[in-house]
Design an enzyme around this catalytic site. Structure first.
Site, mmCIF file in Angstrom:
data_model
loop_
_atom_site.group_PDB
_atom_site.id
_atom_site.type_symbol
_atom_site.label_atom_id
_atom_site.label_comp_id
_atom_site.label_asym_id
_atom_site.label_seq_id
_atom_site.Cartn_x
_atom_site.Cartn_y
_atom_site.Cartn_z
ATOM 1 N N GLY A 1 6.681 0.481 5.570
ATOM 2 C CA GLY A 1 7.544 -0.433 4.810
ATOM 3 C C GLY A 1 7.555 -0.128 3.329
ATOM 4 C CB CYS A 2 4.827 0.533 0.931
ATOM 5 S SG CYS A 2 4.016 -1.058 1.222
ATOM 6 C CB THR A 3 7.209 5.066 2.745
ATOM 7 O OG1 THR A 3 5.804 5.320 2.609
ATOM 8 C CG2 THR A 3 7.974 6.367 2.605
ATOM 9 C CE LYS B 1 -4.250 1.676 2.057
ATOM 10 N NZ LYS B 1 -4.728 2.068 0.743
ATOM 11 C CB ALA C 1 8.804 3.689 -2.723
#
Length: 162
Positions: A44-46, A39, A49
């Site tokens: 974690g996704c930030t 998401k 990325a």
């Protein structure tokens, strides 16, 4: 049809940020790093990325293009991309077609409830459109470096074969 290691990718078509229509032929002649994440705007996704962003020049020098995939819509992706200054596009897989094709939709337990979620995964496609490596259920720390090493190893194989 699920992609299999060392086999050509099946037909793919998806919309991404920047008005891009991604197909398995979009980047013929280049390595494609297709990474799936749960998401936009989550910790974690930030981090993941930003690590792909921070290594983007190295990846580009190796002839690779990075594309992120999640179930978020294009508007969410555009905002996420702008906020983090991401130099690559993000696919909006709102109908989960790519997620199911690559087998990254998993049942998870969140706050004691069963939910469907995306298993953080990365797939490396070679310049001929063949799936050459996959990482599933990965940890963010050190992952981009693993991808870089895999590309370098594959380039070494290509040079030896020539």
């Amino acid at each position: 049809m699920t992609p299999a290691l060392n086999k050509a990718l099946p037909d793919i078509e998806a919309l991404a940020t920047g008005g891009l229509k991604f197909t398995q032929h979009s980047y013929a002649g280049r390595f494609v790093v297709l990474y799936f994440y749960p998401k936009d705007n989550t910790p974690g996704c930030t981090t993941e990325a930003m690590q792909f962003r921070d290594h983007h020049k190295e990846l580009t020098k190796l002839g690779a293009v990075v594309i992120g995939v999640s179930r978020d819509n294009l508007q969410s992706h555009a905002k996420f991309k702008e906020t983090l200054g991401l130099p690559f596009e993000l696919i909006a897989d709102t109908e989960e077609k790519l997620c199911h094709m690559f087998g990254v939709v998993k049942n998870k337990i969140m706050y004691g409830k069963k939910v469907k979620g995306i298993e953080r995964s990365t797939f490396l496609i070679d310049p001929q459109g063949i799936l050459r490596a996959e990482w599933r259920g990965l940890k963010v720390a050190g992952h981009v470096e693993e991808v870089l090493e895999a590309i370098k190893a594959l380039q070494g194989e290509t040079k030896e074969a020539a």
